[in-house]
Structure formats: structure tokens, C-alpha cells
Scaffold this motif. Structure first.
Motif, PDB file in Angstrom:
ATOM      1  N   LYS A 451      37.195 -26.737 -42.736  1.00 44.71           N
ATOM      2  CA  LYS A 451      37.032 -25.193 -42.094  1.00 44.71           C
ATOM      3  C   LYS A 451      38.113 -25.187 -41.186  1.00 44.71           C
ATOM      4  N   GLN A 452      38.829 -25.983 -40.653  1.00 41.75           N
ATOM      5  CA  GLN A 452      39.708 -25.831 -39.744  1.00 41.75           C
ATOM      6  C   GLN A 452      41.241 -26.494 -40.205  1.00 41.75           C
ATOM      7  N   ARG A 453      42.254 -26.347 -39.409  1.00 41.86           N
ATOM      8  CA  ARG A 453      43.363 -27.005 -39.600  1.00 41.86           C
ATOM      9  C   ARG A 453      43.853 -27.754 -38.402  1.00 41.86           C
ATOM     10  N   PRO A 454      44.212 -29.137 -38.384  1.00 44.43           N
ATOM     11  CA  PRO A 454      44.295 -29.802 -39.643  1.00 44.43           C
ATOM     12  C   PRO A 454      42.787 -30.147 -40.215  1.00 44.43           C
ATOM     13  N   ILE A 455      42.892 -30.657 -41.652  1.00 46.52           N
ATOM     14  CA  ILE A 455      41.660 -30.977 -42.243  1.00 46.52           C
ATOM     15  C   ILE A 455      41.464 -32.466 -41.735  1.00 46.52           C
ATOM     16  N   TYR A 456      40.389 -32.961 -41.806  1.00 44.01           N
ATOM     17  CA  TYR A 456      39.875 -34.203 -41.409  1.00 44.01           C
ATOM     18  C   TYR A 456      39.394 -35.199 -42.886  1.00 44.01           C
ATOM     19  N   ILE A 457      39.666 -36.155 -42.825  1.00 39.21           N
ATOM     20  CA  ILE A 457      39.205 -36.868 -43.851  1.00 39.21           C
ATOM     21  C   ILE A 457      38.275 -38.108 -43.237  1.00 39.21           C
ATOM     22  N   VAL A 458      36.997 -38.050 -43.440  1.00 38.46           N
ATOM     23  CA  VAL A 458      36.096 -39.044 -42.765  1.00 38.46           C
ATOM     24  C   VAL A 458      35.671 -40.236 -43.434  1.00 38.46           C
TER      25      VAL A 458
END
Length: 645
Positions: A451-458
Motif C-alpha cells: 500500500k506504500q512505496r517502497p513495497i516490503y517483502i516480509v
């Protein structure tokens, strides 16, 4: 379940797990309701419905259309044509029934029945989000769409749909971009082989015991208490089963946290599941008790080993394989046979009977719970406000990676995707599929923040970090042959799982594997190279392309496949046995492309014997189809480990 709208016996077509295996056709009892289409086993003699085999939620259906029959399909399957239900999310393999990453193919008994089901389903899905504009009118077979020859299963369809309240126009039904290719000479037309019986296994209604406690993370989850019993209500999602506890509470539980309630070993403190030889020795030496012991899984599937510490003669660990007689009895010492393993352990707790010591002290690893698929049922979009950043772990191809906490208590690794480095929209769709992949030798993807930038990969956090760094700095100066081979075994089993899912890594190397606190190696970043937007990375001339891990067909033609992953695995084994040296360290990329294409291969490392080097060499055969599969490699490494023990 709500009232049924339609019920019918159909033939369901499963996708094969491997390209070499036959397709599977099974009769199932299908029931359509307002919420889902579910299918069951049934008793043809009594005409009664039996256990639930799976379902597709109506709200997830993106397309309902007739599909053209396959080439060489048995005559009884050709008429009538099949129906495909294309869902938005990846579904999972459950006891040989495969939904795969999209289409569910069903053969109706008559054209009228087929049309009736299509019409009713279109009425139910007409207000769904993300209805498809195009679909594939032909089957996905052996890694390719027969209609358009695209080799990516998630590729956009090639036939246009004109949506009118969920219905496609007759004009769109007549359009198809290409005809199916004729069968190749290598695959002559032949009838399907006899259908093997379905393997016995878990089923709806069974009782399971919690191996680990689980605290609910979403409102749909159910709390698990270690050693308590639960009843399984629904297994349609392979990773999250719906269950009921003894108080009548219902919810979803991680399927890898429970085992079937039977006379297994899980309830005994001396049994350490999923522990290898090196980990057992480390644990026993840490406890440092004479006669300390544990029972662990052997490197050979279905076998068990007793690991025992003795302080006599300077102190050492001994490993005894539990053998079986022709009559199925268990023994460690000949003439002392037992009906069960617990009886065997009980006897040797009082009698050495040929071993260096009796089994005096139980050593337990108090196993940490395994990773769940996602952070809760249906939880793939993670609120970034629930993440706490603690420290930076490093910088990778896509950006900075940090160690942190989810909801202040769960360890996670957070990959912050650098803007412009990745095709983000394509990856987000792929992430929903990647989250369904679960194996003890794969780094688990928990979710994404989009939903925001940068995107996160968890993802799951592994405390010992990158395998390449671990080889160079984390290992002892003199690692044992078993330690090194166990690392290779871990990677081969993780890759065999990806291979079974028809997933290609494309960048397998020691730098893309991580090591947990117990020394277990897990593969990470599988498939991410497809979303790189860096031209230098995708060019074999540039320094970022994994030239040193690539076979001739990739270097010359950029032809990736599971067999190019096999080549890379051989190079990874070489990295392990050289403790992290750079492959072809005296050559630049241009020289590597030229010389590997001419037949140059890596030399045998000093720590690798001829048998280990022969495994590496089998990965580097010129002809891709002559290289082994990961399943074959995993079994070969497994057998060699068993001999060393």
C-alpha cells in the motif's frame, strides 16, 4: 454448508506433478452452493457422498468457459468438452488432487449438463472483482499452454472474452489465436495408464494432536495447545486446516503444527524430529552427559537413528541406525528385537546390549515451531505499522534487507524493494502464489506490504544469515564430510519441492540460501529474477548476470528450465565443498561463456571425494535432458549420507 444449487458426478482432471508423470482423471461428486463449488469422494455402489477433497470459493472465480479437448485425449474424455474454473489464488496439492495455480478442469457427462453448470456459475460470478478479459481455451500440458505456446502458467490468456453480466458473447467464443500443436513424435498417442489407488493419509474428520502451541494471529485462527487433540473439519487449503477444539471452538490452524493422533513417536521427549547428525552431535555435546541420547530421523526417509554421547575414551558421539527384521521388528543389537521403537528404547535405557553405553539421559531439543505459511489464515497483505525495524542485515539485488519484529514479538526479515528495480505489479500477483509454497528447506514468505512505496517483502528470519558467508566465516576450520553433505541435502530437498510445483528458481547459488540457528539450509529468492528491471542483470555480458552458475543453454540462448537449476545446484555443491570460493575465479564472464560452451567444467574440490564429485558432474552434462531431476539428486545425496552414518 448452505443449500446446494446443483449436484453432479464429474470427471476431474488433475495436473501432473512432473512432466514425466501421467495425468490423473478421477470421478468426484461436485456440489455447487452460493458460496463455493466443492468436490467429494463418493461410493459408487451406495451412491453416497464421502470426504471433502477440495473447493473453490465463488468469489475467487475469474472465468467460466468451455475448453477444447486435449490432443491424444482418450475418446471417453473428448466428448463433452470440459469446463475450467480459473481462480484468483494458488491452490495447493492435497493427497494427489491438484488445483495448481489456476485452472480446474472438469469433464461433464453430457453437453447439456456442462452448459447448465456454466450458465449457473456465470450467474453466480457475474459481479466478481477482476473478471478475466482473456482466457486460455486449451489445456496447460507439460509446462506450456497448448493454445498459444506460452510457457508461464500465470500468463494472460490468448482468447478474448466479451463480458456482459458475466457472460461471454458468441463472437468471443469463436475466436482463438492459435490452434493446438500436434503431438510430438516423442509422445505418441496412447491410452492413460491404470489409475493408481489414492495414498492413505489425513482426512476430514480425523483427530490430530498439536505438536506445538499456536497463538491466533487473525480473528479466523484457532489457538493450539501442545499435546491437545483437535478435530479436522476442512482441508481444502493445504497450509491452513479448519479445526475444532474439545470446547467446540472452531478456526484455522497451521497444518504443519499438528500430527495425526496415532501411536507415533512425537509424544516421546527423546524423539527429535527433523534433526540431522551434526545438529544431534552439537546438542549432545552441549548437554555433555555420559549416556545422553536422542532419537532422530535418519537421512533415509522412514528410518530412525539413535545418537548417543559417551565420555569413555576421550568422549565422542555414536550413531546407531534402528534396523528392522524381515518380520517388521526393530533392533539396535541382534537378538534383541522389539515390536515398537518405544519398547526398544525402554530396553536399552536399562541394557547396553552391544552399544558403548546404555541410554542413560534423555536429551531433548525443545524444538522451535516451524514457520507457518503466512502470518495467519488469509493474511498476505501486512500492515507496515505492525513491523518494527531493528537492524540492517545487508543490501541485495532489490534493496536493503532488515531484521525486525511483527507485532512486536515475531522475528521477520523485511526486504525493502528499491523503486525501479522490480516489476512490482507482476510480483504482487506472484507473491500470492509464492506464499502457498511451504517446505522446511525454503525460506517462508509471510506476506507483502504493497500500500506504500517502497513495497516490503516480509519473510522468515534465519539467524545464521547467508550460506556463502556462513561457509567462509561461520563454519569451523575443519567441517566434517557429513556437515557439508547435509547442506547439499537441504538444498536438494527444497529444490525438489519447487520442481514438483513446476517452479524454476533461475538464480540458485550459495548467496541465495540462508542458514537457521540449527544449521539447516533454506533456499530463498526463488523466481524473483523474473521481475528484475535491470538490463545489466538479464544480459549475459553484464557482471550481474549469474554467468558462473549458468549452463550453456542459458549462456547462449537464455533458455531457463528446471534443468538449468540443476546445473546451478552442481555449482552450489562446488561452493559448499570449497567453503565459498568463487567458481572459475581466474576467468572473466566473457571467457566463462566461451570456455563452458566448449566443455570446461569446475575441478574436484579437495574436500569432495569421487562420489560427491560425480554428483556435481552429473549436473553439468551438455544435454539438459540427460541431467538428473532434483528428486533423483535428493535421493542420491540421501543414500550417500545414510552410508556415511
Amino acid at each position: 454448508m448452505s443449500d446446494s444449487i446443483l449436484e453432479q458426478i464429474f470427471i476431474k482432471r488433475s495436473q501432473q506433478k512432473k512432466k514425466t508423470s501421467p495425468l490423473n482423471y478421477k470421478e468426484r461428486w461436485f456440489i455447487l452452493t452460493q458460496e463455493k463449488i466443492a468436490y467429494y469422494d463418493f461410493d459408487p455402489d451406495k451412491g453416497k457422498r464421502k470426504g471433502l477433497r477440495g473447493h473453490v470459493d465463488i468469489e475467487k472465480i475469474k472465468c467460466v468457459e468451455a475448453v477444447q479437448p486435449e490432443p491424444n485425449c482418450p475418446q471417453e474424455r473428448i466428448e463433452p468438452e470440459s469446463t475450467t474454473f480459473d481462480t484468483t489464488s494458488s491452490n495447493s496439492v492435497s493427497q494427489g488432487v491438484v488445483y495448481d495455480e489456476g485452472p480446474l478442469y472438469i469433464f461433464a457427462k453430457s453437453e447439456d449438463i456442462r452448459d447448465q453448470w456454466i450458465k449457473k456459475l456465470k450467474e453466480l460470478v457475474r459481479f466478481n472483482k477482476d473478471l478475466m478479459q482473456k482466457y486460455h481455451p486449451c489445456f496447460w500440458v507439460d509446462g506450456v499452454w497448448l493454445c498459444c505456446q506460452q510457457e508461464v502458467k500465470q500468463a494472460m490468456g490468448c482468447k478474448v472474452l466479451d463480458h456482459k453480466n458475466g457472460f461471454a458473447s458468441k463472437a468471443s467464443q469463436r475466436r482463438c489465436s492459435r490452434k493446438p500443436l500436434p503431438p510430438t513424435p516423442k509422445e505418441p498417442s496412447r491410452p492413460l495408464p491404470p489409475e493408481p489407488p489414492e495414498p492413505a493419509g489425513p482426512s476430514v474428520g480425523m483427530t490430530v494432536i498439536a505438536e506445538y502451541s499456536y497463538t491466533p494471529k487473525t480473528f479466523q485462527d484457532l489457538e493450539l495447545r501442545k499435546d491437545e487433540e483437535y478435530t479436522i473439519l476442512d482441508m481444502s487449503d493445504d497450509n491452513w486446516w479448519r479445526a475444532r477444539d474439545k470446547l467446540g471452538n472452531e478456526g484455522y490452524i497451521p497444518s504443519n503444527y499438528v500430527v495425526e493422533a496415532k501411536n507415533g513417536l512425537e509424544k516421546f521427549n527423546w524423539y527429535c524430529k527433523n534433526m540431522n547428525r551434526s545438529q544431534a552431535e552439537q546438542l549432545l555435546k552441549t548437554e555433555n552427559k555420559d549416556g545422553g541420547f536422542l532419537v532422530r530421523d535418519s537421512s533415509k526417509a522412514g528410518k530412525y537413528t539413535v545418537s548417543l554421547l559417551t565420555k569413555s575414551g576421550g568422549g565422542s558421539c555414536r550413531h546407531y541406525n534402528i534396523c528392522t527384521t524381515a518380520q517388521g521388528q526393530f533392533y539396535l543389537a541382534e537378538k534383541h528385537n522389539f515390536e515398537t521403537i518405544p519398547e526398544l528404547i525402554n530396553y536399552h535405557q536399562h541394557n547396553a546390549a552391544g552399544m558403548v553405553s546404555r541410554l542413560k539421559y534423555i536429551v531433548s531439543n525443545q524444538a522451535q515451531p516451524p514457520s507457518t505459511t503466512g502470518l495467519g489464515y488469509g493474511e498476505w497483505e501486512i500492515d507496515p505499522r505492525s513491523l518494527t525495524f531493528i537492524k540492517e542485515l545487508g543490501t541485495g539485488q532489490f534493496g536493503v534487507v532488515k531484521y525486525g519484529k511483527w507485532q512486536g514479538q515475531h522475528d521477520v526479515a523485511i526486504k525493502m524493494i528499491k523503486e525501479g528495480s522490480m516489476s512490482e505489479d507482476d510480483f504482487i500477483e506472484e507473491a500470492k502464489i509464492m506464499m502457498k509454497l511451504r517446505h522446511e528447506n525454503l525460506v517462508q514468505l509471510y506476506g507483502v506490504c504493497t500500500k506504500q512505496r517502497p513495497i516490503y517483502i516480509v519473510t522468515e528470519f534465519l539467524s545464521n544469515g547467508c550460506l556463502l558467508t556462513y561457509l567462509r566465516e561461520g563454519l569451523t576450520q575443519h567441517p566434517t564430510p557429513i556437515q557439508l553433505l547435509e547442506m547439499c541435502k537441504d538444498v536438494s530437498e527444497g529444490m525438489a519441492y519447487l520442481e514438483s510445483k513446476q517452479y524454476i528458481h533461475r538464480d540458485l547459488a550459495a548467496r541465495n540460501c540462508l542458514v537457521d540457528g540449527n544449521g539447516t539450509v533454506k533456499v530463498t529468492d526463488f523466481g524473483l529474477s523474473r521481475y528484475v528491471l535491470d538490463d545489466e542483470y538479464t544480459s549475459s555480458v553484464g557482471s550481474k548476470f549469474p554467468v558462473r552458475w549458468s549452463p550453456p543453454e542459458v549462456l547462449l540462448y537464455c533458455k531457463f528450465s528446471s534443468k538449468s537449476d540443476i546445473w546451478a545446484y552442481g555449482v552450489l555443491m562446488w561452493e559448499v565443498y570449497t567453503l565459498g570460493r568463487l567458481p572459475y575465479e581466474r576467468l572473466n564472464n566473457t571467457e566463462i561463456v566461451d570456455q563452458v560452451s566448449r566443455g570446461l567444467r569446475l575441478f574436484r574440490p579437495q574436500l569432495a571425494n569421487e562420489r560427491v564429485y560425480s554428483i556435481m558432474s552429473s549436473c553439468w552434462l551438455d544435454k539438459a535432458d540427460e541431467r538428473p531431476t532434483f528428486q533423483e539428486l535428493a535421493l542420491t545425496v540421501q543414500d550417500l549420507l545414510y552410508e556415511l552414518q
